[in-house]
Design an enzyme around this catalytic site. Structure first.
Site, mmCIF file in Angstrom:
data_model
loop_
_atom_site.group_PDB
_atom_site.id
_atom_site.type_symbol
_atom_site.label_atom_id
_atom_site.label_comp_id
_atom_site.label_asym_id
_atom_site.label_seq_id
_atom_site.Cartn_x
_atom_site.Cartn_y
_atom_site.Cartn_z
ATOM 1 N N TYR A 1 0.889 -0.756 0.192
ATOM 2 C CA TYR A 1 0.132 0.092 -0.401
ATOM 3 C C TYR A 1 1.064 1.139 -0.177
ATOM 4 C CZ TYR A 1 -2.904 3.384 1.660
ATOM 5 O OH TYR A 1 -3.895 4.856 2.104
HETATM 6 N N1 LIG Z 1 -9.008 6.847 5.613
HETATM 7 C C1 LIG Z 1 -7.757 7.401 6.074
HETATM 8 O O1 LIG Z 1 -7.443 6.820 7.424
HETATM 9 C C2 LIG Z 1 -6.277 7.523 5.256
HETATM 10 C C3 LIG Z 1 -5.444 7.875 6.296
HETATM 11 C C4 LIG Z 1 -4.107 8.437 4.124
HETATM 12 C C5 LIG Z 1 -4.570 8.204 3.522
HETATM 13 N N2 LIG Z 1 -5.709 7.611 2.785
HETATM 14 C C6 LIG Z 1 -6.307 7.763 1.489
HETATM 15 O O2 LIG Z 1 -7.591 8.742 1.122
HETATM 16 C C7 LIG Z 1 -7.742 8.288 -0.063
HETATM 17 C C8 LIG Z 1 -9.526 7.815 0.724
HETATM 18 O O3 LIG Z 1 -9.291 6.967 0.899
HETATM 19 P P1 LIG Z 1 -11.009 6.265 1.863
HETATM 20 O O4 LIG Z 1 -10.992 6.567 3.751
HETATM 21 O O5 LIG Z 1 -11.871 6.926 1.516
HETATM 22 O O6 LIG Z 1 -10.873 4.929 1.698
HETATM 23 P P2 LIG Z 1 -12.823 4.437 1.273
HETATM 24 O O7 LIG Z 1 -12.203 3.168 0.947
HETATM 25 O O8 LIG Z 1 -13.425 4.232 1.846
HETATM 26 O O9 LIG Z 1 -13.015 4.853 -0.161
HETATM 27 C C9 LIG Z 1 -12.023 4.685 -1.430
HETATM 28 C C10 LIG Z 1 -12.998 4.840 -2.681
HETATM 29 O O10 LIG Z 1 -12.653 4.460 -3.968
HETATM 30 C C11 LIG Z 1 -13.535 3.358 -4.629
HETATM 31 N N3 LIG Z 1 -11.900 2.739 -5.997
HETATM 32 C C12 LIG Z 1 -11.322 2.328 -5.594
HETATM 33 N N4 LIG Z 1 -10.541 1.662 -6.421
HETATM 34 C C13 LIG Z 1 -11.090 2.530 -7.410
HETATM 35 C C14 LIG Z 1 -11.195 2.637 -9.145
HETATM 36 N N5 LIG Z 1 -9.924 1.851 -9.723
HETATM 37 N N6 LIG Z 1 -11.715 3.055 -9.363
HETATM 38 C C15 LIG Z 1 -12.838 4.210 -9.594
HETATM 39 N N7 LIG Z 1 -13.397 3.561 -7.936
HETATM 40 C C16 LIG Z 1 -12.420 3.073 -7.080
HETATM 41 C C17 LIG Z 1 -13.735 3.171 -3.556
HETATM 42 O O11 LIG Z 1 -14.795 2.327 -4.000
HETATM 43 C C18 LIG Z 1 -14.024 3.797 -2.468
HETATM 44 O O12 LIG Z 1 -15.787 4.156 -2.010
HETATM 45 C C19 LIG Z 1 -7.717 7.209 -0.381
HETATM 46 O O13 LIG Z 1 -6.690 6.909 -1.200
HETATM 47 C C20 LIG Z 1 -6.630 6.514 1.079
HETATM 48 O O14 LIG Z 1 -5.391 5.913 0.254
HETATM 49 C C21 LIG Z 1 -7.073 7.717 3.890
#
Ligand SMILES: NC(=O)c1ccc[n+]([C@@H]2O[C@H](COP(=O)([O-])OP(=O)(O)OC[C@H]3O[C@@H](n4cnc5c(N)ncnc54)[C@H](O)[C@@H]3O)[C@@H](O)[C@H]2O)c1
Length: 333
Positions: free
Chosen positions: A152
């Site tokens: 990741y």
């Molecule tokens: N939540 C956290 O604590 C956190 C921390 C660090 C980084 N992030 C980053 O923030 C971003 C959002 O995270 P989140 O917590 O909302 O995650 P999440 O999994 O809830 O949201 C990601 C969304 O992207 C969609 N998705 C995945 N692959 C896809 C594709 N190929 N095409 C179209 N849609 C796709 C999924 O269906 C999902 O709804 C991500 O990039 C994640 O890596 C989150």
């Protein structure tokens, strides 16, 4: 303003899109409804967004460049905020290929789409996991990042480097966010706060890794979304530093910014906050450290403050109470 938000049915994408819509902006949301966790929760988030006339959902996989080109042409966004990704550290142990697909292939598609139709500002999510085995705390954007501990983190670091190369080649301004453990209402079922709350309310034991000796810089989602929206207007210019701590590239309109609370919370303190909010005690199952996990995260937010004048500040007890209240209401527990 017209925004394109990828991952709009995801936890952060939903909150961000809702804030933008409430402020009167138009949002085109892309999401593939990936079944990594409960798709019903993703659909419920999109249903909330669809109450706003300014929201247009597009359900497809970002790695499909043809569909993406069509949507970019039809929507003509001024700003793109790229949050779609395969997230999660533990899932990466068993399904590394899904990180290559969503994070590398999906981000590559998006960068190509922005090359064909440049936007005023492209902002993309990276993660505190990018700091990997770095031991110097707090984590600063100018620290070297070369020790990712799981696929990741490795794919997210690659997206940072892909973003820099497109910014350098095509003068597309790019800001990369390094988010630190985001939590709040409508949160992700795979994350500790959700799993612990669910288990405590249903009388199941909770798994506490590394015997509780871990710390995370927990960031409340409303604070994070406010920071993201303020950064939309902080368009990077090559070599133009706003402060000594600025990470802006000397050769490209590209910058990395931490968004965190700047206050690491021990895992046992998180559990205590959840127990208080639930009004019940957890039965704890102490386990060793999981492979790929880091022991501590801690954001230096001096750059975020220099750019926007504000930083996240919600304390863990207040934020946890808001999460548990949503959880109980949403799931009727
Ligand atoms: N939540 C956290 O604590 C956190 C921390 C660090 C980084 N992030 C980053 O923030 C971003 C959002 O995270 P989140 O917590 O909302 O995650 P999440 O999994 O809830 O949201 C990601 C969304 O992207 C969609 N998705 C995945 N692959 C896809 C594709 N190929 N095409 C179209 N849609 C796709 C999924 O269906 C999902 O709804 C991500 O990039 C994640 O890596 C989150």
């Amino acid at each position: 303003m017209k925004f394109l938000v990828t991952g709009s049915a995801g936890f952060i994408g939903f909150h961000l899109s809702r804030s933008l819509l409430e402020a009167g902006h138009a949002v085109a949301g892309i999401d593939a409804m990936v079944p990594y966790y409960d798709v019903g929760l993703k659909q419920a988030r999109h249903a909330q967004l669809s109450r706003h006339a300014g929201f247009t959902p597009h359900l497809f996989d970002l790695a499909d460049p043809g569909r993406l080109a069509e949507v970019m042409a039809a929507e003509a966004p001024e700003v793109v905020i790229h949050l779609a990704a395969q997230a999660g550290v533990r899932y990466a142990l068993e399904h590394p290929e899904s990180y290559i697909h969503a994070n590398i292939q999906g981000t590559f598609s998006l960068l190509e789409a922005c090359k064909a139709r440049p936007v005023r500002h492209l902002l993309m999510a990276s993660t505190s996991s990018a700091y990997g085995a770095n031991a110097s705390m707090p984590f600063r954007e100018t620290d070297a990042v070369a020790t990712p501990l799981n696929i990741y983190a490795a794919t997210k670091l690659a997206t940072e480097q892909m973003g820099h190369s497109y910014a350098a080649l095509w003068q597309q301004p790019v800001t990369m966010f390094r988010f630190f453990t985001v939590y709040g209402p409508w949160g992700r079922p795979d994350m500790a706060m959700f799993r612990f709350t669910d288990a405590i309310l249903q009388g199941r034991p909770i798994d506490v890794y590394n015997h509780g000796r871990m710390e995370r810089d927990f960031t409340y989602v409303d604070d994070l979304v406010a920071a993201v929206i303020r950064l939309v207007d902080c368009v990077p210019e090559a070599g133009r530093r706003v402060a000594e701590c600025d990470s802006v590239s000397p050769v490209a309109p590209f910058r990395v910014v931490n968004i965190g609370n700047a206050s690491p919370v021990p895992l046992l303190e998180l559990i205590a906050a959840i127990e208080t909010a639930c009004g019940r005690e957890a039965t704890r199952n102490y386990l060793p450290l999981q492979p790929g996990e880091v022991l501590k995260t801690w954001a230096d937010t001096a750059l975020l403050r220099a750019l926007t004048g504000q930083v996240p500040a919600t304390d863990i007890r207040t934020g946890t109470a808001a999460f548990v209240a949503w959880f109980r209401q949403h799931y009727g527990l």
